[in-house]
Write an enzyme that holds these catalytic residues in place. Structure first.
Site, PDB file in Angstrom:
ATOM      1  N   CYS A 244       7.112   9.753  -0.346  1.00  0.00           N
ATOM      2  CA  CYS A 244       5.925   8.774   0.058  1.00  0.00           C
ATOM      3  C   CYS A 244       6.334   7.425   0.610  1.00  0.00           C
ATOM      4  O   CYS A 244       7.720   7.432   0.442  1.00  0.00           O
ATOM      5  CB  CYS A 244       4.982   8.275  -1.355  1.00  0.00           C
TER       6      CYS A 244
ATOM      7  N   HIS B  91       1.607  -0.076  -6.574  1.00  0.00           N
ATOM      8  CA  HIS B  91       3.233  -0.217  -6.787  1.00  0.00           C
ATOM      9  C   HIS B  91       3.808  -0.478  -5.586  1.00  0.00           C
ATOM     10  O   HIS B  91       3.310  -0.567  -4.509  1.00  0.00           O
ATOM     11  CB  HIS B  91       3.744   1.008  -7.227  1.00  0.00           C
TER      12      HIS B  91
END
Length: 717
Positions: free
Chosen positions: A226, A65
């Site tokens: 993240c 992603h």
């Protein structure tokens, strides 16, 4: 979610052999629908994200992603692989691959929906249903939430809510005895009330309150984050919440994702018995959790082993352990992953690299400006008067003097920035003031680069020591802005001026005199050593040491001849690995995979630009052949450059600053010699091996991802 994934974005027979090929196959479906405008640019962004941390998850899931300027609208593509694709998960290949594409400016609502998919992936019923889906339309409907998994409990099968697919995952828990709030971040007030459901009667006498409190579950607050803030952040949150329910503890998670974050209620934080940080980027406002038992790990640990983390934090609480970082609130931006067993050597390297990484842009900008000033105005341009007093718009010398003087000002920041950000790496923002002050003093007393290193480490240590002192609550508010800067700057200044400054300045002078006295074989040996270091880890700590050593020598208005020779040798050696790999893929392409041959084309430009990281894909795929060969070639180039007496005033630029190089022809000969030697060694060594069928591409995609990310950095060292 309905507009994010359709049947056209689903491939139930994904046949890609590698994660790069899988990303390309799914991205092509996005491009065909007009949701990706530049396929190669988008794939480069995906690879750069992958380089930060592999996106494989236990349970056979790969979730590449990124956020990209080449994405027109938030989009999901799904592929199912029969053979499995290695995405770096510990338990093996992934058969369910989700490619998540978010626009660079995606709105919060869309990112919330994307993150909810990440939570849903922790639901085994959801993933089992995807593995058994018979057609693309059914799989797309399942992902959208139009259909619930067949095995889902009745309470969760009423269809996904319009703003969160993850609700079904949370709803599958026993709400009557739930020990964690819902999947949203920062559920805040009421946590304590819900914690003891079934054990506390609201109509009971007040005398029972104490015993009820004594029987309450253990309370944990957690923060997950993240680098992209889309997937792993929310998967770690879901995993921790599920583990909390199973362990019978209250666990509330604050997800610091791309869609922003809702702060945990202060009352919830105050009532917590322990803290878990599962993050790969700095935890924001970390000082809120000061004084509590803390477990600090990477985000993947939160996904893969949440039960262990809960057990660990409970053990710390039982033993009364409070980490120094948590007590002081000194969360450090460079302290990622947070392995509690990390040694001081690793921490020291991290702190030093923090300072170097912030310093290098000043080196590049200032060095190139100074070099351009010399190139345009000649070597006497350093004697020109200030452009404030004398500047003629139509005179070349005035423009040359302007460039030179701007570069000198930029160079003046090198040591203070180095010291300031070493201290920043150790103690966060409170370390900046004493670090910069110590670095500036180092410049004042001519302690130079060595003084900056010492000042940064001392400043960070002093701030950490001050933060460990227990102080009254009434003065805590002024500590970061008044007390810490005042005391730490005074201590660092005293030590630099009175105690260690003079010895360091003497050592710096001795090192400079030694370098200036290097001639003949000694200079050649130094060039060979620097060449070995430049090619050892291709942009890693050893490479950075050699590069910083060279740039420190020319970080003055009038660098010595020896310092310019060292800079020339370092840049020449750093160009060898990518140029050699490019040449090798050209002359013996059959020895390399198709991906490596494509990387070889880019390596021509990267090598010519002095970006050593261009060789990383090759080193990652075959380190035992590529790295030693590169080191041999780099050593030869460094030695020849010193022997030829080549000089360089610019700290960067590759072949584009050849006009600024002394003895440019022989300098290029030195580079060509190293490239040819490395190419020959790689070709011979690869020709001797007998690769097993199907293993030729192992390691290449991951290395390529790393190189893609690194190549975007303007530093070759």
């Amino acid at each position: 979610m309905s507009d994010m994934i359709t049947a056209d974005l689903v491939d139930l027979d994904l046949s890609a052999p590698t994660k790069e090929a899988a990303a390309r196959s799914l991205a092509e479906r996005m491009a065909a629908l007009g949701r990706v405008t530049d396929l190669e640019g988008f794939l480069a962004d995906v690879a750069a994200r992958e380089a930060q941390m592999p996106t494989g998850l236990d349970g056979g899931i790969g979730i590449p992603h990124c956020r990209s300027a080449h994405v027109t609208e938030p989009t999901l593509a799904f592929g199912r692989s029969a053979e499995g694709i290695d995405f770096g998960a510990a338990d093996g290949p992934a058969d369910l691959i989700f490619l998540i594409a978010a626009p660079a400016g995606a709105d919060d609502a869309h990112l919330t929906i994307l993150s909810s998919l990440a939570r849903q992936l922790m639901n085994a019923e959801f993933t089992d249903a995807l593995r058994s889906a018979g057609d693309a339309a059914a799989a797309a409907a399942l992902i959208r939430g139009d259909e619930a998994p067949a095995a889902a409990p009745a309470g969760a099968s009423g269809g996904a809510s319009e703003d969160s697919v993850a609700v079904s995952a949370a709803a599958s828990a026993d709400t009557a005895t739930a020990t964690a709030p819902g999947p949203g971040p920062g559920m805040g007030p009421g946590m304590g009330a819900g914690a003891g459901a079934g054990t506390t009667d609201t109509s009971a006498a007040s005398g029972k309150a104490a015993s009820a409190e004594a029987e309450r579950p253990f309370r944990i607050v957690a923060v997950t984050s993240c680098p992209t803030g889309i997937a792993h952040t929310y998967m770690a949150a879901e995993s921790l919440e599920n583990a909390g329910r199973e362990a019978g503890v209250e666990l509330t998670v604050e997800t610091q994702g791309s869609a922003g974050f809702t702060r945990l209620d202060p009352a919830v934080v105050a009532a917590a018995d322990g803290v878990i940080f599962a993050h790969d980027v700095p935890v924001r406002d970390k000082d809120r959790f000061a004084g509590k038992p803390t477990v600090d790990v990477g985000v993947k640990a939160g996904i893969n082993r949440p039960a262990e983390l809960i057990t660990e934090v409970r053990g710390k609480a039982a033993r009364g352990e409070v980490s120094a970082g948590a007590r002081a609130g000194a969360g450090t931006p460079v302290e990622r992953a947070g392995d509690s067993t990390e040694g001081y050597g690793s921490k020291l390297r991290t702190w030093l690299m923090s300072g170097v990484s912030y310093m290098v842009p000043f080196v590049a900008a200032g060095g190139l400006l100074i070099a351009l000033g010399f190139a345009i105005g000649g070597y006497k341009i350093n004697k020109a008067p200030s452009v404030m007093d004398h500047f003629v718009w139509t005179q070349t010398d005035s423009w040359a003097a302007l460039l030179f003087q701007i570069g000198v000002v930029s160079f003046g920041f090198l040591v203070p920035v180095l010291a300031g950000y070493i201290a920043y790496g150790m103690a966060d923002r409170p370390g900046l003031v004493p670090g910069f002050v110590g670095g500036a003093i180092s410049v004042t007393i001519n302690a130079g680069f060595l003084g900056g290193l010492a000042a940064g480490l001392i400043a960070g240590g002093v701030v950490l020591s001050i933060q460990r002192v227990k102080i009254p609550a009434s003065v805590r508010g002024i500590m970061p802005v008044v007390v810490i800067p005042l005391i730490s700057s005074a201590i660092v200044g005293f030590l630099m001026f009175v105690v260690i400054g003079k010895p360091i300045a003497s050592a710096q002078k001795g090192l400079t005199d030694w370098l200036n006295g290097l001639t003949g074989s000694n200079a050649v040996l130094l060039g060979a050593l620097l060449g070995l270091m430049m090619c050892f880890d291709l942009g890693g700590p050893v490479n950075k040491v050699a590069y910083t050593f060279a740039t420190a020598g020319i970080a003055v208005a009038s660098p010595s001849d020896s310092a310019m020779k060292i800079m020339a040798a370092v840049m020449a050696a750093g160009m060898v690995p990518p140029l050699a790999m490019a040449l090798a893929t050209t002359v013996r392409g059959k020895l390399f995979t198709e991906t490596e041959r494509e990387n070889g084309k880019a390596a021509w430009v990267l090598g010519a630009s002095f970006i050593s990281e261009g060789a990383i894909p090759f080193a990652a795929a075959d380190p035992l052949r590529v790295i030693p060969s590169s080191m041999v070639g780099g050593a030869i180039t460094g030695a020849l450059s010193m022997a030829f007496g080549a000089t360089l005033r610019a700290p960067h630029g590759g072949i584009f600053v050849v006009p600024l190089i002394g003895n440019p022809f022989l300098y290029l000969v030195a580079i060509a010699a190293g490239v040819c030697v490395t190419t020959a060694l790689v070709v011979v060594l690869k020709g001797l091996r007998k690769p097993a069928p199907g293993t030729a591409v192992s390691g290449a995609p991951e290395g390529m991802a790393t190189a893609t990310a690194e190549a975007k950095q303007p530093v070759a060292a």
